[in-house]
Design a protein around this motif. Structure first.
Motif, mmCIF file in Angstrom:
data_model
loop_
_atom_site.group_PDB
_atom_site.id
_atom_site.type_symbol
_atom_site.label_atom_id
_atom_site.label_comp_id
_atom_site.label_asym_id
_atom_site.label_seq_id
_atom_site.Cartn_x
_atom_site.Cartn_y
_atom_site.Cartn_z
ATOM 1 N N ALA A 65 0.830 -1.205 0.000
ATOM 2 C CA ALA A 65 0.000 0.000 0.000
ATOM 3 C C ALA A 65 0.866 1.257 0.000
ATOM 4 C CB ALA A 65 -0.934 -0.006 1.204
ATOM 5 N N ASP A 66 1.945 1.240 0.774
ATOM 6 C CA ASP A 66 2.865 2.385 0.806
ATOM 7 C C ASP A 66 3.482 2.621 -0.572
ATOM 8 O OD1 ASP A 66 2.401 2.823 3.484
ATOM 9 O OD2 ASP A 66 4.182 1.737 4.159
ATOM 10 N N LEU A 67 3.920 1.549 -1.219
ATOM 11 C CA LEU A 67 4.533 1.676 -2.543
ATOM 12 C C LEU A 67 3.543 2.232 -3.571
ATOM 13 C CD1 LEU A 67 6.609 -1.643 -2.753
ATOM 14 C CD2 LEU A 67 7.506 0.697 -2.583
ATOM 15 N N LEU A 68 2.275 1.906 -3.408
ATOM 16 C CA LEU A 68 1.252 2.391 -4.331
ATOM 17 C C LEU A 68 0.928 3.866 -4.109
ATOM 18 C CD1 LEU A 68 -1.176 -0.670 -4.189
ATOM 19 C CD2 LEU A 68 0.319 -0.041 -6.100
ATOM 20 N N GLY A 69 1.342 4.399 -2.968
ATOM 21 C CA GLY A 69 1.075 5.806 -2.663
ATOM 22 C C GLY A 69 -0.127 6.031 -1.772
ATOM 23 N N ALA A 70 -0.598 4.970 -1.104
ATOM 24 C CA ALA A 70 -1.767 5.113 -0.231
ATOM 25 C C ALA A 70 -1.434 5.981 0.973
ATOM 26 C CB ALA A 70 -2.245 3.741 0.229
ATOM 27 N N ALA A 71 -2.452 6.712 1.438
ATOM 28 C CA ALA A 71 -2.280 7.578 2.613
ATOM 29 C C ALA A 71 -2.340 6.789 3.903
ATOM 30 C CB ALA A 71 -3.360 8.655 2.611
ATOM 31 N N SER A 72 -3.065 5.669 3.912
ATOM 32 C CA SER A 72 -3.136 4.853 5.123
ATOM 33 C C SER A 72 -3.483 3.415 4.758
ATOM 34 C CB SER A 72 -4.179 5.399 6.106
ATOM 35 O OG SER A 72 -5.494 5.128 5.652
ATOM 36 N N PHE A 73 -3.160 2.520 5.689
ATOM 37 C CA PHE A 73 -3.488 1.098 5.553
ATOM 38 C C PHE A 73 -3.890 0.570 6.918
ATOM 39 C CE2 PHE A 73 -2.464 -3.349 6.076
ATOM 40 C CZ PHE A 73 -2.993 -3.938 4.934
ATOM 41 N N THR A 74 -4.921 -0.267 6.945
ATOM 42 C CA THR A 74 -5.323 -0.878 8.197
ATOM 43 C C THR A 74 -5.939 -2.244 7.954
ATOM 44 O OG1 THR A 74 -6.641 -0.575 10.215
ATOM 45 C CG2 THR A 74 -7.637 0.159 8.157
ATOM 46 N N THR A 75 -5.788 -3.113 8.939
ATOM 47 C CA THR A 75 -6.508 -4.383 8.935
ATOM 48 C C THR A 75 -7.720 -4.310 9.861
ATOM 49 O OG1 THR A 75 -5.104 -5.212 10.729
ATOM 50 C CG2 THR A 75 -4.405 -5.705 8.466
ATOM 51 N N ASP A 76 -7.912 -3.170 10.489
ATOM 52 C CA ASP A 76 -8.979 -2.960 11.467
ATOM 53 C C ASP A 76 -10.231 -2.432 10.761
ATOM 54 O OD1 ASP A 76 -10.695 -2.046 13.463
ATOM 55 O OD2 ASP A 76 -9.061 -1.372 14.757
ATOM 56 N N ALA A 77 -11.238 -3.276 10.627
ATOM 57 C CA ALA A 77 -12.456 -2.885 9.917
ATOM 58 C C ALA A 77 -13.153 -1.709 10.594
ATOM 59 C CB ALA A 77 -13.403 -4.076 9.817
ATOM 60 N N ASP A 78 -13.164 -1.682 11.926
ATOM 61 C CA ASP A 78 -13.825 -0.584 12.632
ATOM 62 C C ASP A 78 -13.133 0.753 12.354
ATOM 63 O OD1 ASP A 78 -15.696 -2.268 13.747
ATOM 64 O OD2 ASP A 78 -14.531 -2.610 15.577
ATOM 65 N N ARG A 79 -11.810 0.718 12.309
ATOM 66 C CA ARG A 79 -11.076 1.951 12.011
ATOM 67 C C ARG A 79 -11.379 2.431 10.594
ATOM 68 N NH1 ARG A 79 -4.474 2.364 11.522
ATOM 69 N NH2 ARG A 79 -4.394 4.510 10.760
ATOM 70 N N PHE A 80 -11.405 1.505 9.646
ATOM 71 C CA PHE A 80 -11.704 1.863 8.256
ATOM 72 C C PHE A 80 -13.130 2.397 8.135
ATOM 73 C CE2 PHE A 80 -12.961 0.833 3.849
ATOM 74 C CZ PHE A 80 -11.919 1.412 3.153
ATOM 75 N N ALA A 81 -14.052 1.793 8.886
ATOM 76 C CA ALA A 81 -15.460 2.182 8.794
ATOM 77 C C ALA A 81 -15.704 3.620 9.215
ATOM 78 C CB ALA A 81 -16.312 1.241 9.637
ATOM 79 N N GLY A 82 -14.816 4.183 10.000
ATOM 80 C CA GLY A 82 -15.032 5.530 10.495
ATOM 81 C C GLY A 82 -14.387 6.632 9.683
ATOM 82 N N LEU A 83 -13.877 6.316 8.493
ATOM 83 C CA LEU A 83 -13.088 7.300 7.752
ATOM 84 C C LEU A 83 -13.932 8.358 7.025
ATOM 85 C CD1 LEU A 83 -10.254 5.037 6.258
ATOM 86 C CD2 LEU A 83 -10.059 6.766 8.056
ATOM 87 N N GLY A 84 -15.209 8.081 6.739
ATOM 88 C CA GLY A 84 -16.048 9.077 6.075
ATOM 89 C C GLY A 84 -15.537 9.456 4.693
ATOM 90 N N LEU A 85 -15.427 8.483 3.799
ATOM 91 C CA LEU A 85 -14.798 8.664 2.494
ATOM 92 C C LEU A 85 -15.804 9.076 1.417
ATOM 93 C CD1 LEU A 85 -12.676 5.420 2.793
ATOM 94 C CD2 LEU A 85 -11.841 7.772 3.075
ATOM 95 N N ASP A 86 -15.296 9.774 0.402
ATOM 96 C CA ASP A 86 -16.161 10.194 -0.705
ATOM 97 C C ASP A 86 -16.625 9.001 -1.531
ATOM 98 O OD1 ASP A 86 -15.823 12.964 -0.121
ATOM 99 O OD2 ASP A 86 -13.879 12.927 -1.144
ATOM 100 N N VAL A 87 -15.719 8.083 -1.793
ATOM 101 C CA VAL A 87 -16.042 6.908 -2.604
ATOM 102 C C VAL A 87 -15.227 5.725 -2.094
ATOM 103 C CG1 VAL A 87 -14.364 7.592 -4.377
ATOM 104 C CG2 VAL A 87 -16.151 5.944 -4.945
ATOM 105 N N VAL A 88 -15.874 4.560 -2.009
ATOM 106 C CA VAL A 88 -15.217 3.346 -1.536
ATOM 107 C C VAL A 88 -15.358 2.267 -2.611
ATOM 108 C CG1 VAL A 88 -15.074 1.600 0.271
ATOM 109 C CG2 VAL A 88 -15.781 3.937 0.848
ATOM 110 N N PHE A 89 -14.237 1.640 -2.953
ATOM 111 C CA PHE A 89 -14.219 0.572 -3.946
ATOM 112 C C PHE A 89 -14.042 -0.767 -3.240
ATOM 113 C CE2 PHE A 89 -12.742 4.414 -6.008
ATOM 114 C CZ PHE A 89 -13.499 4.433 -7.178
ATOM 115 N N ASP A 90 -15.010 -1.655 -3.423
ATOM 116 C CA ASP A 90 -14.918 -2.986 -2.833
ATOM 117 C C ASP A 90 -14.413 -3.955 -3.898
ATOM 118 O OD1 ASP A 90 -15.119 -5.370 -1.533
ATOM 119 O OD2 ASP A 90 -17.273 -5.255 -1.140
ATOM 120 N N PHE A 91 -13.111 -4.238 -3.839
ATOM 121 C CA PHE A 91 -12.504 -5.170 -4.781
ATOM 122 C C PHE A 91 -12.530 -6.612 -4.257
ATOM 123 C CE2 PHE A 91 -10.518 -1.193 -6.179
ATOM 124 C CZ PHE A 91 -10.663 -1.300 -7.562
#
Length: 311
Positions: A187-213
């Motif tokens: 994720a860092d190499l791709l240029g991502a701003a953050s990475f987590t394995t914690d679903a609860d933490r991800f759920a609270g981010l309030g994102l404009d668009v989410v892609f479920d791959f």
């Protein structure tokens, strides 16, 4: 020619000798140099996609790159020896409605061909035809990511890695979640701003668009991570059904979009990114003789990035 036949649901691919294809009017024969292995092929073999492929036996493999070997009557714009990818844009495309790329040669309609630019190898070109173009289309056209968009990516497999990188290149602030903690470096190499394995933490981010791959009952997580009025784009279909919160969807006015496939223009754009070096997906290669083994590794979740058979 040597090929791998899919003969029945639940049955392994069988090695066969088939006549070489012959180009009819408006068609070309392509010497297959690379063919991508895709979860869709596994779904076909499991009988999970009604009506697809259109018939059996059939040669699977819809991610194909190679060199033009023969031109049919009326074909212009291409010559024998040209390096091409076959864009899977027709309903009767290779590996779905006619024999595909798990063979030494494949038949293509001239309208499916996209030139492979200098600097792009056959493995990259094959993976780009479906995985690359599908991810690009999802992020740019369906998700409408632009500079400043706050973007979530669920699932950093082969498709998710391409999607995350495309979102970064479009100017998005990308946040990634995956169950595999070892993918944080990717994720860092791709240029991502953050990475987590914690679903609860991800759920609270309030994102404009989410892609479920992923599509492994992760749609609910995607909806919870989007801001009010935000958008979720469903690409992955790891499981045929999912549980989601209708209350979440309605009360927070969320938009849920599904997407499948891409256009030739998307593939041209991906080839340009590959040629520039801005996009450099992780690709694992196997020999053509090892296609069944490669599909089994893919089924078990052991593949790194995209898997491509080369010859």
């Amino acid at each position: 020619m040597k090929a791998w036949h899919f003969v029945a649901t639940g049955e392994p691919l069988r090695p066969v000798e088939l006549p070489d294809p012959v180009a009819g009017p408006g068609q070309v024969v392509v010497d297959v140099h690379a063919a991508g292995l895709c979860h869709t092929d596994i779904s076909f073999m499991n009988g999970e996609v009604p009506g697809m492929p259109s018939h059996v036996p059939i040669v699977l493999g819809h991610e194909i790159a190679g060199a033009v070997a023969e031109l049919g009557a009326g074909v212009t714009g291409f010559a024998v020896g040209d390096r091409v990818g076959i864009a899977p844009v027709l309903h009767d495309g290779p590996g779905v409605g006619r024999d595909g790329g798990y063979a030494e040669r494949a038949l293509a309609q001239v309208d499916e061909l996209v030139p492979v630019p200098v600097g792009v190898d056959y493995a990259q070109a094959a993976a780009a035809t479906d995985a690359g173009a599908t991810a690009y289309h999802a992020v740019s056209a369906i998700g409408e990511v632009t500079s400043g968009s706050r973007v979530g990516v669920i699932g950093l497999g082969g498709l998710g890695q391409i999607g995350a990188r495309v979102a970064v290149l479009l100017g998005g602030e990308v946040h990634v979640t995956d169950v595999r903690s070892d993918l944080e470096a990717t994720a860092d190499l791709l240029g991502a701003a953050s990475f987590t394995t914690d679903a609860d933490r991800f759920a609270g981010l309030g994102l404009d668009v989410v892609f479920d791959f992923a599509g492994i009952d992760t749609t609910r997580l995607a909806l919870s991570a989007a801001r009010p009025g935000g958008r979720v784009v469903q690409i992955g279909a790891g499981r045929p059904e999912a549980t989601l919160s209708i209350v979440d969807l309605v009360v927070r006015r969320l938009e849920l979009r599904g997407t499948l496939g891409a256009t030739k223009e998307d593939l041209v754009a991906v080839y340009a990114l590959l040629a520039s070096g801005a996009l450099d997906p992780v690709i694992s290669t196997v020999g053509f003789d090892a296609i069944p083994d490669g599909l089994e590794r893919l089924r078990r979740g052991e593949a790194e990035g995209r898997t491509v058979a080369v010859r």
